[in-house]
Scaffold this motif. Structure first.
Motif, mmCIF file in Angstrom:
data_model
loop_
_atom_site.group_PDB
_atom_site.id
_atom_site.type_symbol
_atom_site.label_atom_id
_atom_site.label_comp_id
_atom_site.label_asym_id
_atom_site.label_seq_id
_atom_site.Cartn_x
_atom_site.Cartn_y
_atom_site.Cartn_z
ATOM 1 N N LEU A 166 0.857 -1.187 0.000
ATOM 2 C CA LEU A 166 0.000 0.000 0.000
ATOM 3 C C LEU A 166 0.895 1.240 0.000
ATOM 4 N N ASN A 167 0.457 2.309 -0.624
ATOM 5 C CA ASN A 167 1.210 3.548 -0.552
ATOM 6 C C ASN A 167 0.285 4.706 -0.267
ATOM 7 N N THR A 168 0.883 5.873 -0.110
ATOM 8 C CA THR A 168 0.061 7.036 0.198
ATOM 9 C C THR A 168 -0.187 7.864 -1.053
ATOM 10 N N LEU A 169 0.179 7.306 -2.206
ATOM 11 C CA LEU A 169 0.051 8.073 -3.434
ATOM 12 C C LEU A 169 -1.220 7.693 -4.198
ATOM 13 N N ASN A 170 -1.318 6.425 -4.580
ATOM 14 C CA ASN A 170 -2.464 6.088 -5.415
ATOM 15 C C ASN A 170 -3.203 4.825 -4.978
ATOM 16 N N THR A 171 -3.130 4.484 -3.699
ATOM 17 C CA THR A 171 -3.954 3.382 -3.197
ATOM 18 C C THR A 171 -5.405 3.859 -3.173
ATOM 19 N N LYS A 172 -6.276 3.047 -3.764
ATOM 20 C CA LYS A 172 -7.677 3.467 -3.800
ATOM 21 C C LYS A 172 -8.459 2.791 -2.686
ATOM 22 N N SER A 173 -9.294 3.557 -1.973
ATOM 23 C CA SER A 173 -10.181 2.914 -1.001
ATOM 24 C C SER A 173 -11.613 3.308 -1.307
ATOM 25 N N ARG A 174 -12.436 2.291 -1.394
ATOM 26 C CA ARG A 174 -13.832 2.517 -1.714
ATOM 27 C C ARG A 174 -14.662 2.140 -0.485
ATOM 28 N N PHE A 175 -15.427 3.071 0.044
ATOM 29 C CA PHE A 175 -16.242 2.799 1.234
ATOM 30 C C PHE A 175 -17.600 2.284 0.781
ATOM 31 N N THR A 176 -17.942 1.084 1.242
ATOM 32 C CA THR A 176 -19.120 0.405 0.702
ATOM 33 C C THR A 176 -20.411 0.791 1.393
ATOM 34 N N GLY A 177 -20.310 1.445 2.543
ATOM 35 C CA GLY A 177 -21.535 1.821 3.250
ATOM 36 C C GLY A 177 -22.189 0.660 3.972
ATOM 37 N N GLU A 178 -21.526 -0.487 3.986
ATOM 38 C CA GLU A 178 -22.131 -1.636 4.663
ATOM 39 C C GLU A 178 -21.159 -2.221 5.664
ATOM 40 N N THR A 179 -21.687 -2.798 6.730
ATOM 41 C CA THR A 179 -20.820 -3.520 7.649
ATOM 42 C C THR A 179 -20.561 -4.903 7.051
ATOM 43 N N ALA A 180 -19.600 -5.627 7.642
ATOM 44 C CA ALA A 180 -19.183 -6.905 7.055
ATOM 45 C C ALA A 180 -20.354 -7.882 6.988
ATOM 46 N N LYS A 181 -20.519 -8.489 5.821
ATOM 47 C CA LYS A 181 -21.639 -9.408 5.631
ATOM 48 C C LYS A 181 -21.141 -10.684 4.996
ATOM 49 N N ILE A 182 -21.885 -11.719 5.156
ATOM 50 C CA ILE A 182 -21.576 -12.957 4.447
ATOM 51 C C ILE A 182 -22.856 -13.466 3.799
ATOM 52 N N GLY A 183 -22.712 -13.903 2.552
ATOM 53 C CA GLY A 183 -23.857 -14.501 1.861
ATOM 54 C C GLY A 183 -23.941 -15.959 2.266
ATOM 55 N N VAL A 184 -25.082 -16.378 2.773
ATOM 56 C CA VAL A 184 -25.190 -17.762 3.242
ATOM 57 C C VAL A 184 -26.228 -18.516 2.421
ATOM 58 N N SER A 185 -26.032 -19.809 2.329
ATOM 59 C CA SER A 185 -27.006 -20.653 1.641
ATOM 60 C C SER A 185 -26.767 -22.107 2.028
ATOM 61 N N ASP A 186 -27.739 -22.946 1.734
ATOM 62 C CA ASP A 186 -27.631 -24.390 1.970
ATOM 63 C C ASP A 186 -26.397 -25.003 1.329
ATOM 64 N N ASP A 187 -26.045 -24.426 0.163
ATOM 65 C CA ASP A 187 -24.961 -25.027 -0.608
ATOM 66 C C ASP A 187 -23.604 -24.926 0.081
ATOM 67 N N MET A 188 -23.549 -24.200 1.205
ATOM 68 C CA MET A 188 -22.250 -24.057 1.872
ATOM 69 C C MET A 188 -21.810 -25.344 2.533
ATOM 70 N N MET A 189 -22.766 -26.218 2.769
ATOM 71 C CA MET A 189 -22.442 -27.489 3.404
ATOM 72 C C MET A 189 -21.505 -28.290 2.509
ATOM 73 N N GLY A 190 -20.432 -28.792 3.120
ATOM 74 C CA GLY A 190 -19.485 -29.597 2.341
ATOM 75 C C GLY A 190 -18.447 -28.770 1.601
ATOM 76 N N ARG A 191 -18.451 -27.435 1.802
ATOM 77 C CA ARG A 191 -17.520 -26.597 1.046
ATOM 78 C C ARG A 191 -16.405 -26.043 1.941
ATOM 79 N N ILE A 192 -15.358 -25.575 1.285
ATOM 80 C CA ILE A 192 -14.221 -25.008 2.018
ATOM 81 C C ILE A 192 -14.038 -23.545 1.616
ATOM 82 N N PHE A 193 -13.929 -22.673 2.611
ATOM 83 C CA PHE A 193 -13.785 -21.244 2.364
ATOM 84 C C PHE A 193 -12.508 -20.737 3.011
#
Lengths: 584, 461
Positions: free
Chosen positions: B68-95
């Motif tokens: 990271l630098n102080t010249l051209n590192t871009k930061s985009r503020f999303t307006g949302e707190t940390a979220k996770i998308g969940v679904s049945d299909d997560m069973m048996g998966r590795i993240f």
């Protein structure tokens, strides 16, 4: 319209706002678009630092601060009893209806039900001269509690009008009092700022014991009504069970139980268990005389700081009605840690172990709100608030600041010991370390109400236990057989004291509560054994034979004898002791 | 999303230090908001706002601040707190630790987007956990009973077989009388590849993998990322348990690494440290993890947590195990001494404890004598262990016959009750019968913790 400020900085539960000139210290505010509840804890020029009682995620600089003009207060009146509140007196049952199984933010719910009608019975009459604390009437709130409706403190005058017996909500006017500065309408609802103790006429000496039905506490390290006790103990030493036993069985009219930063499941246990437990004195469900404050460890930290004040203000309100109130705070260490967390966010200069420098004075102020008092009013009553604070010393290290500062104030110390708990010796109160400074005050009560030998027996038992610890050191070196017979008898007796008297099974139906007379009787039996066994050994009897006496097994089971059969059986047992000992 | 929340991009990074960067000149940034960062080399990273002060935002960068630098590192503020998308299909998966699939499978199509911080469960909505889980391990089932909805950590030391024990529990745990299996959520924080492989192989070998969801933050992954991992895992667990009515067992390992990450962030922010440099809010933070175990009244599912933590220097008073013990409902403590004797699992029952045990055992749940037998085993073993110290001084001959029997009991107890094979699945009846068998070494009059009726009923002749 109250003036508004703007958020300029957010760091965890602490925010800073500007445009706040004129706001008061400890004024309650509504923060941001979600109207989160907060309290001003620092003022500097135009800016105010605010601790927020709810999760602050998503707040932005520029959002508004709305002032309420008053300090953080609790609402007092019919509807408090039997409820479960969070740290700032929001009823959790109502929140559940509004937001489901999880506590959402910015929930605005009344502390007590404003719609519900209560049957108010007047006691005072038109023309009566009244002052603050005088009773206007009463409401049968639950099966166990009659709430006395009082003239709020600071009001003095003549009753101009008062309603007849009928149904009213807490906000409806029930009386008008003519005072020097005009007529004052009085409703059943009172508000009181939590950080300010409610007034009373005079503090009294604590000389009546708070009977808890727990042998180790009552007989050896008794607490007086209006006293303050500390239970420090490392985790797993049975602190919570000890607190819950007190909440269940202590002979207080009202119990306020504060779960401060503790486990959610534990509060649920209390909630599911208390409605089905009977008060041994009245037969009413224990829940009917209990107020629960639950600020579990995952609820916002600032509300944890406030919850002990909420609890003790409610306790004082019932004290003012003439009741004996017992307040359990589990645990005050979590409260102190909340103070530390907030202080850290304020970047205050830390004192010992990062705690703020005002830790000691805050603890002292809190415990000083305990006491036996005569209440305000023209017909003063004697009433009390007894405080039992659990302390959770990190790593079991009692030299840490919260434990040490608590001990400087509390007169009773129930030291829980992890090694006793490991041996399943419960309650794991270490009899050598614990103390009570009320023993002299309450001796006369015990002698009158339980046994006139109480003090002598108690002291003798303590001496024996003390001797045991010295003898144990010798046994560790040379083995028990090397001791002279008379000392081996002491070890037999103290084993009995430990296993058959001090150990008490909270989960056993009979043993969970032990009346003062039964306590005195049990102690007497064990000491009778000691006396006769010592005499037998002095005559030349073999200690091994004494140790094998069948009556010992009966003594071991005497704690399970129901109260009503105890006296007869105990007498029989004492006779057995005498015969069997003289037989060897 | 609300229309008034605009995402804004800034290239005004003014300072990068440790895991933090400071962005200035920002407007309308919310506390705890998620930030998407583009490094000068075009790499994408995620961060979270830790503090907003007028137009300054302090951002913690999860994947590290390298490049990271102080010249051209871009930061985009999303307006949302940390979220996770969940679904049945997560069973048996590795993240990975931030919830991205790393098993080569397809992206998850979320059924719901959930805030990973969750909200505190209302104590008035909880149901008291009281359903016995049989783990097949005598020291746990018999003496430190686990119930559905409990949080029971394993306190271990480096070099002790806590992983074997956790895998065995995940494999064997069941509720007697039902055939519903546990869904397992496994969250690894800062453990080695080797340890992770051990678990993955064990899940594969036993065919459990299809009911396991794995979140993996390994030792060489960015340390700050681990702050998210347990929250990701528990949010998924809440979805499975309370929306899909499953019974979920969450294994979190190793919480010590998580706490180290907290300390790192705290130090970088120059916060006033609490004990041993850990932040003063660590208790609150850990509670935010552990308290997400439990049951909700009227809902079918449950979350049972088994966090593993390696105690530095086997010191149970170290802040991490200490604060944990104050929040969790007991602890299973592994002992180096017992391990040295070659006994597996080296559970030291004396400091171990299950606070919810009394509600989960007894007549209709396990067996009527359970509580008495357990107490008796405890106190007899404690006495035996005490006597060992005495024997070291005076020799065994100096002991009375009674004391010798306790000594013998303690040896037998370790050898037969504690010791069991890594695939040995004892039923609770077998465990209790074994307990009775061991107690016969003692004089019958010494069995003070068990009621007479049970002695008559169960004492083996």
């Amino acid at each position: 319209m109250m003036e508004e400020g703007n958020i300029i900085k957010i760091a965890g539960p602490v925010i800073v706002a500007d445009g706040m000139r004129g706001a008061q210290m400890h004024e309650m505010v509504r923060v941001g678009d979600d109207k989160l509840i907060g309290e001003i804890i620092e003022l500097e020029g135009d800016t105010a630092t605010i601790q927020v009682y709810e999760e602050t995620a998503g707040l932005k600089p520029g959002e508004k601060i709305e002032r309420t003009g008053g300090p953080l207060s609790v609402e007092l009146g019919p509807g408090v009893m039997g409820s479960i509140f969070d740290g700032i007196q929001r009823p959790l049952e109502v929140i559940k209806e509004l937001t489901g199984d999880y506590i959402a933010r910015g929930v605005d719910v009344p502390s007590i039900d404003k719609e519900k009608k209560w049957t108010f019975e007047p006691i005072a009459k038109v023309g009566d001269k009244v002052t603050g604390g005088d009773i206007l009437g009463q409401v049968q709130e639950t099966s166990a509690v009659v709430q006395k409706i009082m003239v709020p403190p600071m009001i003095e005058g003549h009753i101009k009008s008062i309603v007849g017996k009928d149904q009213f909500t807490v906000e409806e006017t029930i009386a008008v009092i003519e005072t020097d500065d005009g007529d004052k309408e009085v409703a059943m609802l009172q508000k009181w700022p939590v950080r300010k103790g409610r007034p009373y006429a005079e503090k009294l000496d604590p000389d009546i014991p708070l009977i808890t039905g727990q042998r180790a506490q009552d007989t050896f390290f008794c607490l007086a009504k209006g006293g303050a006790a500390a239970i420090p103990g490392p985790f797993g030493s049975g602190k919570t069970v000890t607190q819950q036993q007190l909440a269940k069985w202590a002979d207080a009219d009202i119990v306020v139980y504060i779960g401060c930063g503790e486990r959610g499941n534990e509060m649920t246990e209390v909630l599911t268990e208390f409605p089905f437990l009977e008060d041994p004195r009245t037969g009413n469900p224990i829940m009917d005389r209990t107020v629960l404050i639950a600020n579990t460890s995952n609820m916002p930290v600032a509300a944890r700081e406030a919850c002990v004040y909420t609890g003790i203000t409610i306790a004082e309100y019932f004290r003012d009605q003439g009741y004996d109130v017992a307040l359990m705070a589990d645990s005050t260490s979590r409260w102190a840690e909340a103070m530390r967390e907030i202080s850290g966010r304020l970047e205050e200069m830390p004192g010992e172990e990062g705690y703020p420098a005002y830790l000691a004075s805050r603890l002292a102020q809190f415990y000083e709100r305990a006491g036996r008092v005569t209440t305000l009013g023209q017909d003063p009553k004697q009433a009390s608030v007894t405080v039992v604070g659990a302390v959770s010393p990190p790593g079991g290290d009692m030299s840490e600041p919260v434990t040490q500062n608590t001990l400087r104030i509390c007169k009773v110390f129930w030291a829980l010991d992890a090694s006793l708990a490991d041996k399943r010796h419960f309650p794991s109160i270490d009899w050598l370390q614990s103390y009570s400074l009320y023993v002299d005050n309450i001796t006369s009560w015990w002698q009158e109400n339980a046994s006139d030998e109480w003090r002598a027996n108690r002291d003798q038992a303590m001496v024996l236990l003390q001797q045991e610890s010295e003898l144990e050191e010798i046994v560790q070196l040379v083995g028990p057989d090397a001791l002279p017979d008379s000392q081996q008898v002491i070890l037999e007796t103290t084993r009995m004291l430990r296993e058959d008297f001090l150990q008490q099974n909270a989960y056993d139906e009979v043993d969970t509560y032990c009346s003062p007379t039964k306590q005195a009787g049990m102690l007497k039996t064990i000491l009778t054994f000691h006396e006769n066994a010592s005499a037998a050994v002095a005559r030349g009897a073999d200690v091994k034979d004494i140790a094998a006496l069948p009556v010992k097994e009966e003594i071991a089971r005497m704690k399970y004898i129901p109260e009503e059969e105890f006296e007869a059986k105990n007498k029989e047992m004492q006779e057995q002791v005498v015969t069997q000992c003289s037989g060897v | 999303m609300n229309a008034d929340i605009k995402t804004r991009e800034y290239t005004t990074v003014s300072e990068v230090s440790g895991p933090l960067m400071i962005v200035e000149g920002v407007e309308g940034v919310g506390y705890n908001e998620i930030v998407e960062i583009e490094t000068p080399t075009g790499e994408n990273r995620k961060g979270q706002v830790l503090e907003v002060n007028e137009d300054l935002a302090v951002v913690q960068v999860f994947e590290g601040t390298d490049d990271l630098n102080t010249l051209n590192t871009k930061s985009r503020f999303t307006g949302e707190t940390a979220k996770i998308g969940v679904s049945d299909d997560m069973m048996g998966r590795i993240f990975n630790g931030t919830g991205q699939p790393i098993d080569g499978g397809p992206e998850i199509i979320p059924d719901k987007e959930l805030d990973i911080n969750g909200n505190p469960m209302n104590p008035a909505s909880r149901e008291f956990p009281a359903e016995f889980i049989q783990t097949g391990i005598s020291t746990i089932d018999g003496m430190n009973t686990l119930v559905r909805g409990q949080k029971l950590p394993i306190f271990s030391g480096s070099g002790l077989p806590h992983n074997d024990l956790a895998a065995q529990i995940a494999r064997q745990a069941k509720v007697v009388g039902t055939d519903d299996d546990f869904a397992v959520i496994f969250a690894a924080m800062g453990i080695t590849h080797e340890e992770a492989n051990f678990f993955m192989k064990d899940f594969e070998r036993t065919g459990a993998l299809e009911r396991v969801t794995v979140f993996m933050n390994l030792a060489d992954d960015p340390a700050i990322e681990r702050i998210l991992t347990p929250k990701m895992a528990l949010t998924t667990a809440e979805y499975f348990a309370f929306e899909k009515n499953m019974h979920v067992l969450v294994i979190l390992t190793d919480l010590s690494n998580y706490c180290e990450a907290l300390r790192e962030v705290s130090a970088a922010r120059d916060e006033v440290p609490g004990r041993r440099g850990y932040p003063g809010y660590m208790y609150t933070d850990l509670a935010g993890i552990y308290e997400r175990a439990g049951r909700i009244a009227g809902k079918e599912g449950s979350i049972t947590q088994m966090p593993i933590l390696v105690m530095p220097q086997d010191d149970i008073t170290h802040p991490i195990p200490d604060l944990t013990g104050y929040i969790t409902e007991g602890q299973i403590v592994l002992s180096r001494d017992i391990h040295r004797k070659g006994i597996y699992p080296p559970v030291d029952v004396l400091p171990s404890l299950s606070r919810l045990m009394s509600g989960g055992i007894g007549d209709d749940k396990t067996r009527d004598d359970h509580s008495g037998v357990s107490d008796q085993l405890y106190s007899a073993y404690a006495e035996g262990r005490n006597l060992r110290d005495l024997v070291a001084v005076v020799g065994e001959e100096a002991l009375t016959e009674r004391d010798q029997s306790f000594l013998k009991f303690a040896d037998n107890f370790e050898d037969q009750f504690i010791r069991q094979a890594k695939d040995e699945d004892r039923t609770i009846q077998e465990t209790l019968d074994l307990g009775w068998k061991l107690l016969t070494v003692l004089p019958k009059t010494e069995l003070k913790r068990v009621k007479d009726e049970f002695i008559e009923k169960y004492y083996p002749e």
